[in-house]
Design a protein around this motif. Structure first.
Motif, PDB file in Angstrom:
ATOM      1  N   ILE A 180     -30.326  31.989  76.177  1.00 56.78           N
ATOM      2  CA  ILE A 180     -30.998  33.114  75.512  1.00 56.78           C
ATOM      3  C   ILE A 180     -30.318  33.387  74.175  1.00 56.78           C
ATOM      4  CG2 ILE A 180     -31.466  35.602  75.623  1.00 56.78           C
ATOM      5  CD1 ILE A 180     -31.606  35.199  78.756  1.00 56.78           C
ATOM      6  N   MET A 181     -28.981  33.424  74.177  1.00 58.13           N
ATOM      7  CA  MET A 181     -28.217  33.660  72.946  1.00 58.13           C
ATOM      8  C   MET A 181     -28.570  32.635  71.870  1.00 58.13           C
ATOM      9  SD  MET A 181     -25.948  35.263  71.120  1.00 58.13           S
ATOM     10  CE  MET A 181     -24.622  36.187  71.871  1.00 58.13           C
ATOM     11  N   GLN A 182     -28.749  31.384  72.259  1.00 63.79           N
ATOM     12  CA  GLN A 182     -29.091  30.340  71.280  1.00 63.79           C
ATOM     13  C   GLN A 182     -30.394  30.657  70.543  1.00 63.79           C
ATOM     14  OE1 GLN A 182     -28.837  26.728  73.811  1.00 63.79           O
ATOM     15  NE2 GLN A 182     -27.353  26.006  72.318  1.00 63.79           N
ATOM     16  N   GLY A 183     -31.307  31.336  71.222  1.00 59.87           N
ATOM     17  CA  GLY A 183     -32.587  31.676  70.598  1.00 59.87           C
ATOM     18  C   GLY A 183     -32.526  32.912  69.717  1.00 59.87           C
ATOM     19  N   LEU A 184     -31.428  33.652  69.784  1.00 61.31           N
ATOM     20  CA  LEU A 184     -31.319  34.892  68.999  1.00 61.31           C
ATOM     21  C   LEU A 184     -30.624  34.624  67.664  1.00 61.31           C
ATOM     22  CD1 LEU A 184     -30.306  37.411  71.842  1.00 61.31           C
ATOM     23  CD2 LEU A 184     -32.587  36.810  71.035  1.00 61.31           C
ATOM     24  N   ASN A 185     -31.270  33.821  66.836  1.00 65.04           N
ATOM     25  CA  ASN A 185     -30.627  33.390  65.584  1.00 65.04           C
ATOM     26  C   ASN A 185     -30.896  34.315  64.404  1.00 65.04           C
ATOM     27  OD1 ASN A 185     -33.286  32.735  65.542  1.00 65.04           O
ATOM     28  ND2 ASN A 185     -33.032  30.750  64.562  1.00 65.04           N
ATOM     29  N   ASN A 186     -31.752  35.333  64.605  1.00 57.57           N
ATOM     30  CA  ASN A 186     -32.068  36.197  63.450  1.00 57.57           C
ATOM     31  C   ASN A 186     -31.712  37.667  63.705  1.00 57.57           C
ATOM     32  OD1 ASN A 186     -33.984  36.666  65.341  1.00 57.57           O
ATOM     33  ND2 ASN A 186     -35.751  36.529  63.982  1.00 57.57           N
ATOM     34  N   LEU A 187     -30.628  37.891  64.440  1.00 54.18           N
ATOM     35  CA  LEU A 187     -30.187  39.265  64.676  1.00 54.18           C
ATOM     36  C   LEU A 187     -29.553  39.830  63.398  1.00 54.18           C
ATOM     37  CD1 LEU A 187     -28.457  38.900  68.189  1.00 54.18           C
ATOM     38  CD2 LEU A 187     -30.820  39.562  67.700  1.00 54.18           C
ATOM     39  N   ARG A 188     -29.528  41.153  63.304  1.00 55.95           N
ATOM     40  CA  ARG A 188     -28.887  41.795  62.151  1.00 55.95           C
ATOM     41  C   ARG A 188     -27.417  42.049  62.492  1.00 55.95           C
ATOM     42  NH1 ARG A 188     -33.374  46.287  60.329  1.00 55.95           N
ATOM     43  NH2 ARG A 188     -34.990  44.807  59.689  1.00 55.95           N
ATOM     44  N   PRO A 189     -26.503  41.505  61.684  1.00 52.38           N
ATOM     45  CA  PRO A 189     -25.072  41.632  61.985  1.00 52.38           C
ATOM     46  C   PRO A 189     -24.629  43.078  62.206  1.00 52.38           C
ATOM     47  CG  PRO A 189     -25.410  40.191  60.094  1.00 52.38           C
ATOM     48  CD  PRO A 189     -26.744  40.775  60.434  1.00 52.38           C
ATOM     49  N   ASN A 190     -25.145  44.026  61.394  1.00 56.57           N
ATOM     50  CA  ASN A 190     -24.714  45.426  61.533  1.00 56.57           C
ATOM     51  C   ASN A 190     -25.181  46.035  62.855  1.00 56.57           C
ATOM     52  OD1 ASN A 190     -27.375  45.320  60.548  1.00 56.57           O
ATOM     53  ND2 ASN A 190     -27.241  47.365  59.655  1.00 56.57           N
ATOM     54  N   GLN A 191     -26.379  45.617  63.318  1.00 58.94           N
ATOM     55  CA  GLN A 191     -26.883  46.133  64.597  1.00 58.94           C
ATOM     56  C   GLN A 191     -26.048  45.594  65.762  1.00 58.94           C
ATOM     57  OE1 GLN A 191     -31.089  45.294  64.941  1.00 58.94           O
ATOM     58  NE2 GLN A 191     -31.661  47.068  63.709  1.00 58.94           N
ATOM     59  N   VAL A 192     -25.716  44.313  65.693  1.00 59.25           N
ATOM     60  CA  VAL A 192     -24.874  43.695  66.735  1.00 59.25           C
ATOM     61  C   VAL A 192     -23.514  44.393  66.760  1.00 59.25           C
ATOM     62  CG1 VAL A 192     -23.768  41.572  67.551  1.00 59.25           C
ATOM     63  CG2 VAL A 192     -26.032  41.456  66.507  1.00 59.25           C
ATOM     64  N   TYR A 210     -18.026  35.382  72.447  1.00 59.47           N
ATOM     65  CA  TYR A 210     -17.822  33.959  72.742  1.00 59.47           C
ATOM     66  C   TYR A 210     -19.134  33.175  72.555  1.00 59.47           C
ATOM     67  CZ  TYR A 210     -17.580  29.779  75.726  1.00 59.47           C
ATOM     68  OH  TYR A 210     -17.676  28.488  76.210  1.00 59.47           O
ATOM     69  N   MET A 211     -20.210  33.696  73.118  1.00 55.04           N
ATOM     70  CA  MET A 211     -21.503  33.000  73.025  1.00 55.04           C
ATOM     71  C   MET A 211     -22.078  33.030  71.612  1.00 55.04           C
ATOM     72  SD  MET A 211     -23.421  34.043  76.576  1.00 55.04           S
ATOM     73  CE  MET A 211     -22.772  33.505  78.179  1.00 55.04           C
ATOM     74  N   GLY A 212     -21.855  34.146  70.907  1.00 57.80           N
ATOM     75  CA  GLY A 212     -22.338  34.249  69.528  1.00 57.80           C
ATOM     76  C   GLY A 212     -21.655  33.231  68.630  1.00 57.80           C
ATOM     77  N   GLU A 213     -20.341  33.096  68.810  1.00 61.19           N
ATOM     78  CA  GLU A 213     -19.566  32.130  68.013  1.00 61.19           C
ATOM     79  C   GLU A 213     -19.942  30.698  68.400  1.00 61.19           C
ATOM     80  OE1 GLU A 213     -15.039  31.716  66.441  1.00 61.19           O
ATOM     81  OE2 GLU A 213     -15.279  32.203  68.567  1.00 61.19           O
ATOM     82  N   LYS A 214     -20.063  30.455  69.699  1.00 66.51           N
ATOM     83  CA  LYS A 214     -20.417  29.117  70.190  1.00 66.51           C
ATOM     84  C   LYS A 214     -21.803  28.691  69.683  1.00 66.51           C
ATOM     85  CE  LYS A 214     -20.949  26.688  74.681  1.00 66.51           C
ATOM     86  NZ  LYS A 214     -20.113  25.486  74.521  1.00 66.51           N
ATOM     87  N   SER A 215     -22.712  29.662  69.530  1.00 63.52           N
ATOM     88  CA  SER A 215     -24.073  29.359  69.048  1.00 63.52           C
ATOM     89  C   SER A 215     -24.103  29.039  67.555  1.00 63.52           C
ATOM     90  CB  SER A 215     -25.010  30.542  69.306  1.00 63.52           C
ATOM     91  OG  SER A 215     -25.136  30.771  70.680  1.00 63.52           O
ATOM     92  N   ASN A 216     -23.022  29.407  66.860  1.00 61.18           N
ATOM     93  CA  ASN A 216     -22.910  29.124  65.428  1.00 61.18           C
ATOM     94  C   ASN A 216     -24.009  29.803  64.596  1.00 61.18           C
ATOM     95  OD1 ASN A 216     -21.343  27.942  63.459  1.00 61.18           O
ATOM     96  ND2 ASN A 216     -22.609  26.098  63.329  1.00 61.18           N
ATOM     97  N   HIS A 217     -24.417  31.001  65.025  1.00 58.30           N
ATOM     98  CA  HIS A 217     -25.454  31.734  64.285  1.00 58.30           C
ATOM     99  C   HIS A 217     -24.886  32.327  63.005  1.00 58.30           C
ATOM    100  CE1 HIS A 217     -28.344  31.169  67.363  1.00 58.30           C
ATOM    101  NE2 HIS A 217     -27.900  32.078  68.216  1.00 58.30           N
TER     102      HIS A 217
END
Length: 259
Positions: A180-192, A210-217
């Motif tokens: 699921i994290m891999q598909g979330l490539n257009n999140l807003r950094p400030n919201q996260v 961990y998952m955000g970094e691993k996804s390389n978004h």
């Protein structure tokens, strides 16, 4: 007498029409709006309303659904109970491979909020899995979703994934969370960042980062991850897993090796 009767008829009509069709009417809300239990029972006899359990009514001719029930809890008694986790992600189209027509729905509410007996006793045609928790603030990270005649507040993708991670690994598969994290490539950094700062679960924060970094978004690179408090000490989520030193967590081997 007839005028009085007509006035009452117009009054109930106005009230019923103030809510979208398909929505449950809570007794507490009806009482606040001037309808006594005695009056409600009279409307029941007159075939205007029917009861779906103690404290909940429907318009005659309409079938209740769990979404109309959740709408009532949100709008008529100002609760933070909402569709979350995988259910919210499916509704938002963020988890395409997940079974949208699954016979289970995930609902979250605050630590002091309970689903009323009329809700839990009613057969909605799906299994409702309710989780009461305050690891995220109430009503933060929610968005509106149109559901036919009404708009429902559900978790946005960031909160929904955090809710999945809160349930992991016992009630939610971690590899699935990562997909699921891999598909979330257009999140807003400030919201996260804002939601992570307000999150009180160390497990959720470590896994999300961990998952955000691993996804390389890209959004991860623009976020000040170093300022997120991820606590101290090691956390082992599974036995015989792989230890991730940066986040001090032990994750399943399948997740660590996932490309």
């Amino acid at each position: 007498m007839e005028t009085n009767s007509l006035e009452k008829e117009q009054k109930i009509n106005r009230l019923l029409n103030s809510q979208p069709s398909g929505v449950v009417y809570l007794s507490s809300w009806l009482t606040e709006n001037g309808f006594s239990t005695q009056l409600l029972n009279r409307y029941k006899k007159s075939n205007w309303l029917y009861s779906i359990g103690t404290g909940a009514w429907m318009r005659v001719g309409e079938e209740p659904g769990y979404e109309g029930a959740i709408y009532a809890l949100q709008q008529q008694c100002d609760q933070s109970i909402h569709l979350g986790g995988k259910t919210a992600l499916s509704l938002l189209g963020k988890a395409h491979y997940l079974e949208l027509s699954a016979q289970q729905v995930i609902v979250f509410g605050g630590s002091k909020e309970k689903l009323p007996a009329w809700f839990t006793n009613y057969d909605w045609g799906v299994k409702v899995n309710y989780f009461s928790t305050s690891f995220l603030p109430a009503k933060v990270g929610l968005q509106d979703l149109e559901r036919g005649n009404f708009s429902l507040k559900i978790s946005n993708p960031i909160r929904a994934l955090m809710e999945c991670l809160y349930l992991a690994p016992k009630k939610q598969d971690l590899v699935e969370c990562y997909e699921i994290m891999q598909g979330l490539n257009n999140l807003r950094p400030n919201q996260v960042y804002d939601l992570l700062k307000q999150c009180t679960s160390i497990k959720v924060k470590r896994l999300f980062l961990y998952m955000g970094e691993k996804s390389n978004h890209d959004w991860f690179k623009y976020m000040d991850a170093e300022k997120i408090d991820i606590g101290k000490g090691k956390r082992s989520l599974v036995k015989d897993g792989v230890y991730i030193a940066k986040y001090a967590i032990t994750v399943p081997k399948a997740l660590a090796e996932y490309e």
